[in-house]
Design an enzyme around this catalytic site. Structure first.
Site: not given
Ligand code: NCD
Ligand code: ZN
Ligand code: ZN
Ligand code: ZN
Length: 427
Positions: A58, A60-62, A92, A223, A290, A294
């Site tokens: 899990h 998020h490489f954006r 995304n 999560h 996860d 940011h």
């Molecule tokens: C995740 C994100 O920033 O992409 N943020 C988070 O607080 N977990 C999104 C997600 O997995 O719900």
């Molecule tokens: Zn999530």
């Molecule tokens: Zn996530």
């Molecule tokens: Zn951000």
């Protein structure tokens, strides 16, 4: 050929002293004591443990959504320095949302050219793309039950039609928090962890599990933060779940220190729940971070999420030093279980025939976690300055040395962008 000499090999249920012989095809050829192979390169591993490289299912490489926070090159570099050799990336939200076949294909191309570690991409569920998702051929689907201010959100009705339409044996991964309860509580509370309380999570998980049971379909809950939800998952055969290390290592008592950086979905819980979560770790647990990078400027504006792909294995190894886990458990919950749950049978275990995805670890060395040595582009970590024991000395990906540590938390990523390959689950 490579021979890793003198290591103690950790599997999900044992530790054995053995040399590991890696063939030119990047797979483990054989294991045993006193191995010698003609024309082989020798890697000295006396005193080190060899673990199956971690799989973070899990992240998020954006990319290409917002490459100022992360992209496949930096995200996969952070993975490798933390002993993670394979990742599963979430769709995304925008620019473009990964809710169409063309956006999915575009992302596959980007990942193929930029990822240093192996990867798998998930398709995103929107309110109306049930058919496109089901026919996309993507190995997994992600459903968000909360409002993400983007295409990538589903009402319960839309989620049900996704659960019906997406091939039953392929995992649907769900972010389970209940939007209606969040909205109700927003009228009464300001604190993030009060708004998104444990019932926000529990009601949504109950909904998902009820559907999984009715439709007898494969579901993965992302999560989870409460013991109760995990107990509920354990009642159903087709359901897997993951725990984010952040919820194991942090609680609301850390919010004072972390301030605005401490916001995440689902939120950090109280210390009692944190302790219960540790006790829930079992045969079926999957650890996934996860990884939600940011920039600090976005965190200041309230963005939820923590980077984590580079700190997962170091934190778990440190927990072994603290006698909270065994090394075999770490191999199971960070490697073996995610590989099995998501049907990547070539990974997750050090055994003959498997991909030579191997982390050599020195359990005696102490070092400090910093944003700098974790290599994520986002430039911060909630674990800044934490001293941990267990250093990642070498990481092999399919038999190639992909990361070499300096024993002090730093090191060099040797795998180049594009070295990573798409993983194809056996369905
Ligand atoms: C995740 C994100 O920033 O992409 N943020 C988070 O607080 N977990 C999104 C997600 O997995 O719900
Ligand atoms: Zn999530
Ligand atoms: Zn996530
Ligand atoms: Zn951000």
């Amino acid at each position: 050929m490579i021979v890793i000499k003198g290591s103690r090999v950790v599997t999900h249920d044992s530790i054995i002293a053995a040399d590991i012989v890696i063939g030119d095809d990047g797979k483990i050829a054989t294991m045993g004591r006193g191995m010698r192979a003609a024309r082989s390169e020798r890697v000295e591993a006396e005193g080190l443990f060899a673990l199956p490289a971690a799989i973070d299912s899990h992240v998020h490489f954006r990319d290409p959504e917002d490459v100022s926070k992360e992209d496949f090159s930096t995200g996969s570099a952070s993975a490798l320095c933390g002993g993670v050799a394979a990742i599963m990336d979430m769709p995304n939200y925008r620019n473009p949302p990964t809710t169409t076949v063309s956006a999915y294909r575009q992302k596959l191309q980007i990942a193929s050219s930029k990822s240093r570690c192996d990867f798998l991409l998930r398709f995103g569920a929107s309110e109306h793309n049930q058919q496109e998702a089901a026919e996309s051929g993507a190995p997994q689907l992600k459903v968000f039950l909360t409002d993400t201010k983007s295409e990538l959100s589903c009402s319960k009705q839309a989620a049900i039609s996704h659960f019906r339409a997406f091939p039953r044996e392929k995992p649907v991964c769900v972010h389970a928090e209940e939007q209606s309860r969040i909205e109700e509580r927003q009228k009464h509370y300001r604190a993030h962890e009060k708004i998104r309380d444990k019932l926000v999570a529990r009601y949504a998980s109950e909904f998902v599990l009820e559907q999984a049971r009715k439709l007898n379909r494969r579901v993965h809950l992302c999560h989870l933060t409460t013991a109760l939800e995990i107990e509920m998952c354990r009642q159903l055969p087709n359901v897997t779940y993951e725990i984010n290390p952040a919820h194991l290592f942090l609680s609301i008592s850390d919010l004072k220190r972390l301030g605005f950086l401490g916001k995440v979905n689902p939120p950090l819980r109280d210390r009692r729940e944190q302790a219960l979560l540790w006790r829930c770790i079992g045969e079926d647990t999957i650890i996934a971070t996860d990884h939600a990078p940011h920039l600090i400027s976005h965190k200041l504006e309230g963005a939820p999420g923590f980077p984590g792909v580079g700190t997962m294995l170091p934190l778990m190894l440190n927990a072994v030093r603290q006698r909270r886990l065994t090394l075999e458990q770490v191999a199971r919950i960070c490697s073996y279980n995610p590989a099995r749950a998501f049907r990547i049978f070539s990974k997750g275990e050090i055994s003959a025939g498997a991909d030579a995805d191997i982390v050599l670890v020195d359990m005696k060395k102490r070092w400090k976690i910093t944003a700098e040595n974790r290599l994520s582009k986002c430039g911060w970590t909630p674990f800044e300055g934490w001293e941990v024991r267990g250093s990642i000395e070498k990481v092999f990906l399919r038999g190639t040395l992909a990361y070499e540590g300096d024993g002090k938390g730093g090191g060099e990523v040797l795998a180049k962008p594009g070295f990573g390959r798409e993983m194809k689950p056996r369905q």
